[in-house]
Design a protein around this motif. Sequence first.
Motif, PDB file in Angstrom:
ATOM      1  N   GLU A  17      45.667  14.581 -12.374  1.00  0.00           N
ATOM      2  CA  GLU A  17      44.721  13.489 -12.198  1.00  0.00           C
ATOM      3  C   GLU A  17      45.165  12.326 -13.067  1.00  0.00           C
ATOM      4  N   VAL A  18      44.692  11.075 -12.710  1.00  0.00           N
ATOM      5  CA  VAL A  18      44.977   9.881 -13.490  1.00  0.00           C
ATOM      6  C   VAL A  18      43.764   9.604 -14.371  1.00  0.00           C
ATOM      7  N   THR A  19      43.977   9.480 -15.691  1.00  0.00           N
ATOM      8  CA  THR A  19      42.874   9.282 -16.625  1.00  0.00           C
ATOM      9  C   THR A  19      42.458   7.824 -16.623  1.00  0.00           C
ATOM     10  N   ASN A  20      41.332   7.528 -17.267  1.00  0.00           N
ATOM     11  CA  ASN A  20      40.838   6.161 -17.363  1.00  0.00           C
ATOM     12  C   ASN A  20      41.802   5.282 -18.120  1.00  0.00           C
ATOM     13  N   GLU A  21      42.593   5.867 -19.007  1.00  0.00           N
ATOM     14  CA  GLU A  21      43.551   5.070 -19.760  1.00  0.00           C
ATOM     15  C   GLU A  21      44.809   4.787 -18.950  1.00  0.00           C
ATOM     16  N   GLY A  22      44.877   5.329 -17.729  1.00  0.00           N
ATOM     17  CA  GLY A  22      46.044   5.123 -16.888  1.00  0.00           C
ATOM     18  C   GLY A  22      47.100   6.185 -17.052  1.00  0.00           C
ATOM     19  N   ASN A  23      46.845   7.246 -17.842  1.00  0.00           N
ATOM     20  CA  ASN A  23      47.820   8.312 -18.043  1.00  0.00           C
ATOM     21  C   ASN A  23      47.694   9.339 -16.935  1.00  0.00           C
ATOM     22  N   LEU A  24      48.830  10.049 -16.632  1.00  0.00           N
ATOM     23  CA  LEU A  24      48.832  11.106 -15.630  1.00  0.00           C
ATOM     24  C   LEU A  24      48.723  12.449 -16.348  1.00  0.00           C
ATOM     25  N   LYS A  25      47.681  13.188 -16.021  1.00  0.00           N
ATOM     26  CA  LYS A  25      47.435  14.481 -16.666  1.00  0.00           C
ATOM     27  C   LYS A  25      47.702  15.592 -15.663  1.00  0.00           C
ATOM     28  N   ILE A  26      48.723  16.428 -15.962  1.00  0.00           N
ATOM     29  CA  ILE A  26      49.049  17.592 -15.143  1.00  0.00           C
ATOM     30  C   ILE A  26      48.360  18.794 -15.767  1.00  0.00           C
ATOM     31  N   HIS A  27      47.462  19.424 -15.018  1.00  0.00           N
ATOM     32  CA  HIS A  27      46.662  20.511 -15.594  1.00  0.00           C
ATOM     33  C   HIS A  27      47.505  21.735 -15.933  1.00  0.00           C
ATOM     34  N   ARG A  28      48.392  22.148 -15.091  1.00  0.00           N
ATOM     35  CA  ARG A  28      49.183  23.362 -15.312  1.00  0.00           C
ATOM     36  C   ARG A  28      50.551  23.143 -14.669  1.00  0.00           C
ATOM     37  N   VAL A  29      51.564  23.173 -15.496  1.00  0.00           N
ATOM     38  CA  VAL A  29      52.919  22.928 -15.017  1.00  0.00           C
ATOM     39  C   VAL A  29      53.377  24.131 -14.206  1.00  0.00           C
ATOM     40  N   GLU A  30      53.881  23.874 -13.016  1.00  0.00           N
ATOM     41  CA  GLU A  30      54.453  24.889 -12.156  1.00  0.00           C
ATOM     42  C   GLU A  30      55.854  24.443 -11.757  1.00  0.00           C
ATOM     43  N   GLY A  31      56.611  25.370 -11.227  1.00  0.00           N
ATOM     44  CA  GLY A  31      57.965  25.011 -10.817  1.00  0.00           C
ATOM     45  C   GLY A  31      57.971  23.979  -9.696  1.00  0.00           C
ATOM     46  N   SER A  32      56.952  24.012  -8.831  1.00  0.00           N
ATOM     47  CA  SER A  32      56.898  23.080  -7.700  1.00  0.00           C
ATOM     48  C   SER A  32      56.605  21.654  -8.142  1.00  0.00           C
ATOM     49  N   LEU A  33      56.106  21.487  -9.369  1.00  0.00           N
ATOM     50  CA  LEU A  33      55.761  20.149  -9.869  1.00  0.00           C
ATOM     51  C   LEU A  33      56.913  19.480 -10.578  1.00  0.00           C
ATOM     52  N   SER A  34      58.046  20.135 -10.657  1.00  0.00           N
ATOM     53  CA  SER A  34      59.209  19.493 -11.275  1.00  0.00           C
ATOM     54  C   SER A  34      59.643  18.309 -10.403  1.00  0.00           C
ATOM     55  N   GLY A  35      60.094  17.191 -11.031  1.00  0.00           N
ATOM     56  CA  GLY A  35      60.557  16.014 -10.285  1.00  0.00           C
ATOM     57  C   GLY A  35      60.313  14.745 -11.060  1.00  0.00           C
ATOM     58  N   ASN A  36      60.463  13.581 -10.393  1.00  0.00           N
ATOM     59  CA  ASN A  36      60.310  12.282 -11.032  1.00  0.00           C
ATOM     60  C   ASN A  36      58.911  11.744 -10.770  1.00  0.00           C
ATOM     61  N   TYR A  37      58.345  11.118 -11.836  1.00  0.00           N
ATOM     62  CA  TYR A  37      57.032  10.492 -11.758  1.00  0.00           C
ATOM     63  C   TYR A  37      57.175   9.054 -12.238  1.00  0.00           C
ATOM     64  N   THR A  38      56.712   8.048 -11.390  1.00  0.00           N
ATOM     65  CA  THR A  38      56.883   6.625 -11.698  1.00  0.00           C
ATOM     66  C   THR A  38      55.509   6.017 -11.908  1.00  0.00           C
ATOM     67  N   CYS A  39      55.421   5.195 -13.013  1.00  0.00           N
ATOM     68  CA  CYS A  39      54.188   4.443 -13.284  1.00  0.00           C
ATOM     69  C   CYS A  39      54.513   2.957 -13.124  1.00  0.00           C
ATOM     70  N   THR A  40      53.706   2.223 -12.313  1.00  0.00           N
ATOM     71  CA  THR A  40      53.914   0.768 -12.088  1.00  0.00           C
ATOM     72  C   THR A  40      52.688   0.020 -12.554  1.00  0.00           C
ATOM     73  N   ALA A  41      52.906  -1.269 -12.971  1.00  0.00           N
ATOM     74  CA  ALA A  41      51.809  -2.141 -13.391  1.00  0.00           C
ATOM     75  C   ALA A  41      52.073  -3.550 -12.833  1.00  0.00           C
ATOM     76  N   ASN A  42      51.065  -4.222 -12.291  1.00  0.00           N
ATOM     77  CA  ASN A  42      51.202  -5.562 -11.686  1.00  0.00           C
ATOM     78  C   ASN A  42      50.004  -6.416 -12.082  1.00  0.00           C
ATOM     79  N   ASN A  43      50.278  -7.731 -12.307  1.00  0.00           N
ATOM     80  CA  ASN A  43      49.211  -8.721 -12.347  1.00  0.00           C
ATOM     81  C   ASN A  43      49.753  -9.999 -11.680  1.00  0.00           C
ATOM     82  N   LEU A  44      49.050 -11.094 -11.839  1.00  0.00           N
ATOM     83  CA  LEU A  44      49.431 -12.330 -11.136  1.00  0.00           C
ATOM     84  C   LEU A  44      50.758 -12.865 -11.612  1.00  0.00           C
ATOM     85  N   PHE A  45      51.150 -12.463 -12.858  1.00  0.00           N
ATOM     86  CA  PHE A  45      52.303 -13.153 -13.455  1.00  0.00           C
ATOM     87  C   PHE A  45      53.522 -12.242 -13.576  1.00  0.00           C
ATOM     88  N   GLY A  46      53.374 -10.984 -13.112  1.00  0.00           N
ATOM     89  CA  GLY A  46      54.567 -10.146 -13.189  1.00  0.00           C
ATOM     90  C   GLY A  46      54.241  -8.666 -12.938  1.00  0.00           C
TER      91      GLY A  46
END
Length: 1587
Positions: free
Chosen positions: A1399-1428
């Motif tokens: 789940e994504v927390t209110n602070e914008g962090n990604l919380k994985i409850h229980r790591v499994e082998g199927s969850l291995s991989g790349n995770y990307t976080c993006t941020a946008n506003n009017l200026f960049g």
Amino acid sequence: MGLLEPPCLVLEKALLLGALLLAVLATPLLATSGLRVPTFLLEPAPRLLFGNDTGAQVTCTAHGSPPPLVTWVLRDGSLATQVPGLRKISGNGTLHFPPFLAQYYRTDVHEATYRCRASNEAGTVLSRNVQVHAVVRRQFHVHVENTEVYLGNSALIKCAIPEYVRPYVRVASWHRGEEILLPDLSDVAGRYVVLAASGDLYVRSVRSEDGLMKFSCLVTNTLNGERQRSDAVMLQVKELSKNLAPRTTQKPVMEIHVERGNDVHLPCNIQGNPFPIFTWYRVSDSAALYPIPSSQRVILSRTLLLIKNADERDAGKWICQASNQFGEQRIEIRLSVNSYVSVHILPQVQIVNSGGTANFNCTTTGSAIDAIDWLHNGKPLQANNALTTGRDNIRFLSKSSLLVQNVGRRDRGVYQCLVENQRASAQAMAELKLGDTVPELIYTFIEQNVRPGPLISLKCSASGSPPPQFAWLLDSQPIMDVSLHHRFAIGQFVDMSGDVISHLNISHVRPDDGGLYKCVASNSMGSVQHSARLNVYGPPYVRAIGPIKAVAGEDIIVHCPFAGYPVEQIRWEKAHQELTTSNHYELASVADGGQLVIKNVEPGRDQGIYTCIVRSRAGEEARRDMQLNVNSPPVIEAFKFPKNLQEGGRAQITCAVSSGDMPIYFSWKKDDSSIPSSLQITEKKEEFYSLLVFKDISARHSGKYTCYASNAAAKVNYTAELQVRVAPRWSYEPMDTAIMLGNTISINCEAEGYPIPTITWFKGQGKGSKDFKPLSMRNHSLLLNLATDNDEGYYMCQATNEIGAGLKKTIRINVNEPARFEQSARNISSRRNDPVTLDCHAKGDEPITIGWTQNNGRIDLNNFRLSIAEMKTEKGVDSQLTIGHSDRHDSGVYRCIAENPYGRAEQIIFLAVQERPDVPSHLEIFEVGSRTVKLSWRRPFDGNSPVLSYLVQYQALKYLQSHGSLAAAGGDWNGQNVINVSLPSTSISRSYDSDLRESAIVAGLTPATTFLIRMQAINEIERSAYTEAIVLKTQEEAPTEAPSNVQVQTGGESELIVTWQIPPRESWNGELIGYTVNCSEEKQNINFISVVNSSLKSTIVSGWATTKATLRGLRKYTRYAVTIRAMNSFGSGPWSAAIFGTTAEGVPEAAPQNVNCTALSSQSLKISWLEPPLQFHGGIIQGYKILYRPIVHQIDFPAKLEIKRTSNLETYLHTLHKASNYSIRVLAYTATGDGLASHPLFCQTDDDVPDAPAAIKAAALTADSILISWLTPKNRNGIISHYTVYSREAGRKGQAKTHMVRVDENGYPVTFESRSLAENQMYEFWVSASTSVGEGEPTSVIAQATNTRAPARIASFGQVVRKAVGTGLVLECLAVGNPTPRARWLTRDRPVTFSPFYEVTNEGNLKIHRVEGSLSGNYTCTANNLFGSDEIQYQVIAMKPPSAPQIIVQYASADSIRISWDAPDDGGAPLQGYTISYHTAGESWSITELLPENNAFTISGLKCGNQYIIKMSAHNMVGSGVASEEINVWTKGKASQAPNANELIATNATCVNLKLSSWQNGGCSIHHFSIEHRPLARAACNVAYDA
């Protein structure tokens, strides 16, 4: 002291005084009648001997009234106190000595004399001396002294006990082989006697068999009960030479000590051939020898004399005389009888009036008394007739007589007489009670100064018998209790202790009541007084008193009867003339009472009126006249009685007074009593003299006469002693006496007279002579300890005192000698058909009659072969009994009985008619050995001549096939194979049918051989015939030779191969069943360590033909000594000579010891160790390997195992990771390989400054703030304490601003917001980290400008994240900008939405409850506003436990299994180790941990022939993986197999032989055998053995 009492108490006492006084007079001493002096109920023993390892205690109990206090004192009288751990004194009178170590021994505690003291108000009593002697445990050794003795004589075998333990070590028993000889059961007439006093063993009539037995003594330590047995010693029996005069190894004069009442043996160890005739004598006081007759108390047994219940009369010299036809020998024994002392005091209770005399007499018994001491109430009396307190009224009339004169209160109590010798002490007590006594003041009042008005009470108390009466005086004038208007009240009463208490109570005290007050206590025995002043404040006053009397020639004190206080001056006048201090007058000061002392008063000068003048400080004066009258006492002129007054004479004596006032009164006393009228003494009196007239003087007139003269001034006396000289006259006249020989003579001779007569005894020189010579006697009695024939004759007692001719009385002493014999028994032998004569020599006074008996029956003199002849001699009668032709039935006991009027005696003659012995019968085989056989036969008739020996013949039969051939072979006893053996000794026992049987051991046989055997008896006369021959076969015996040509070769690992050759057949001594091969480590090995049972290996090889064995389980690279011995069914033979072999070199079997690690810096460690124990080197150590790796929890951190080699015992590790914990192990290696590694040792390098933070970012937040973020350093090198953020405007030089960011234990925060910045200004930032060591390198500089329109930026950093399966994970994404952007997450190019996995927390962090082998991989976080916009990427890798290894079994042995495996999949994290588990059925799992580098392992220490279940698993930082499949592996070997019965069991008549070596071990070592057996008819086995 004075006593001020409240008014109410004074009035109350005044009302009760009359009743109390009557009660006192009625019961004067009722209160003291309950007092009783202490006496001992349980007096401690005189000696206490104990060991330091046991301790001891002494109990003392006493009673009395009141109950006495029991304490302990030392010899010097000082009190014995507690000594912690060494001496304890209980409240009940027990003195306790606890056990103590030898180093804590103290002489003043453990080698001291103690006394128990009991005391109460009535007196004090001390016990006898208690000699305490503690013995410190010491090792000692007893041994039996070597003793030589001639055959047939007596031997004295001594048990040598060291002198330092002899007081408490006693002989408990003797051992003759397996036979036990006890002191209490020794028969004085038996062959073996344990002597009562010394414990030595006396062997009478030594036989040859005694030389084959071993003798040992068993001693007992009486302090702790420990026992010690000496080494066994054989008695050296020597053959008799033909002629041997009596000789002895005993001292010619020996001393024996015995306690009174104990039995004592007197030994006479004299040897000779023929056996000597022994005679015992006592040495009398006249040095004459007196033959000792045997009695119930004194038992003669030839070489030994037993005295039962010894007492003082047995002390003295005893002579043992031994003689034969070749000489004579004497031994003198001096017997000392130690008797404990005893003492009595008479009278035990004396009641004496005050001033009287008491006499105590001390009677002692016992030997060698050293001293007699006297005590009074526990205090010693000095020998100079005075007490230690200085009193001089006690003196010694003799050492045993004490006189107490002028008895007073201080003399009452307990008197003790204490006697002592070297062995013990004793005490007796007597009590001295006071009868009528002179009063003694107990309490008195003191001088007091009081004001007028209050009440006052003066108190006196006194003791005495009869109870004293008190009188009170004021200035020498009696005070009546009704005087002075009843203001004075007097009373007295008796308190509980019997003291009389009197009070003088004065109410409303006035100034004129002051003065010198005196209390006087008086009874019929005398009086005592006390005076002190009472001063009452007020003007001076002198009261009137009556005339004062003075005695001419004496001093007088005149007190001024004044009152008033304070007084400044007191003056005296006579005839208006003031007196001053001079040679004649002495005036006291006011402080001293102001009295006038007149010295040497004279009537003409000093009689008259004296005036006392008293003046106060205010100037007031008072005066009073006093009349002094002087009286002259009588003066008696000295007188005495004439000397040399004898009975029948006349005398007179005059008591004349030369001066003194008239009238004078005379009186007389004799010995302090009135003169009895029966003495018929006439007294004539005149005005100034008195005359005593003695008309017919007798002894009754002797004594002390005292003349008393008295007048108004005084009563005087003078004493003279009259001694009437009286000629001696008999008070006990001696008479003629007859005494039995050997008894004690005691005849009294006493005479009275003055001076005391001297008694002298004389003896005539010869039985009928009156030619007297004086005798030396200790007292008036004629005392001879043992009456002998020489003591018979005339004696004269003479009493003289130089008055008259004296007295003489001649008496005769007849010593009656009873019929007696010099010898009580004799032995006589004769050959059959030879004549024999029995001589009987009787001594004693006539008439003597002699009779003969044979075997207690009358002798038939009608037989022509027998005749009796008698002949008188000078000292008695000789009688001879002659037998013409002796025959077997003439043997027996003959008694010669002699009798006269004074006694009866008999002599026993043992006659033995000798002939050849009978044939031994019922010859049997009793026990069969390998080389010996024990024969038993019925004892034959010896022909009345002791059987000297038995001759045994035997021959070996090796090739007999049948009974017929056996009989034929047994008929020839003259061949060369016949052996003759003389049996030196036999033992005697009684069979089931009560017949005496003898047995003996025949030696010299050969094992496993059949023999024929027969025997005959031999005495001095002839040999008997042979018995019938019997057949026997000897048992097997252990082989006598070892295997030969032993060789040793090196085998496999820890093995040696041994080969040998079979020993010669003739040395087998039976059938060989195998061999025993032993090997032991050679002590010269450099790695030899002596460990019990660890260096010896033993292997049993079955079969006589086997010549090869392999020794396994040996230590590697060790030199062994190998020995072999053969064995048969009986046992094992000798070992072969040692042959040496060395096992192959192996690897070390133990790890290096004491591994130690020390950090030198942040990148270096010092490692040190000690080599493995020598016994585990396994070869020559080539060097050591240090195995080390860092202990980390970071996946990307290198944790590879590294190895360093060295030949030293220390090394240094460099270029290590900073601030890192290392696991370090050390192993030794040889040329063969590596040994065991040590247990891991964990050691950490020192901290250092950290690396620069791994990355840095800066992002504008607002127009005046910028957010700086960074990653933690890759190498922290310690614990990060804080970060330092540096900032400055871009392009500006100078000092940068710093901001310290404190972090928690996890290193957060890693961001910093820089505020209050200039708008649109470019700033530069960099960051550094710090540890406790210091600040590290900074990051690179990053620039960022403030901006009101801040573009979106992500402050977090993308990373590769490795996480264990099943754990939680948070991926941070901190997005900043103005306006604030929103973070979005993508994975696999898809947006992250709601899912059960994350789940994504209110602070914008990604919380994985229980790591499994199927969850291995790349995770990307993006941020946008009017200026960049901005983005970061995480790579997540899931880690799991390793998979299971596959086990491969390489081999299995009897006690080990070796397995190997390949490294399994590590699950994404490096392997950290393996776990091997194994067990056998019914047991729990055994677990072994291994390193990840291992790929093979040997499981050792397993049980032979068992199935084992094995599994293993691997583990990494995630956890332990699944276990492998369980495999089943059997160790080599199987259960042991029992042999056939005929192979295992061999039997004979008395035993079963089990050949345990025939048991097959199945390839596994046999630990032990359990053996059970039972009778055939019984169901249960009741006897078991573990072999």
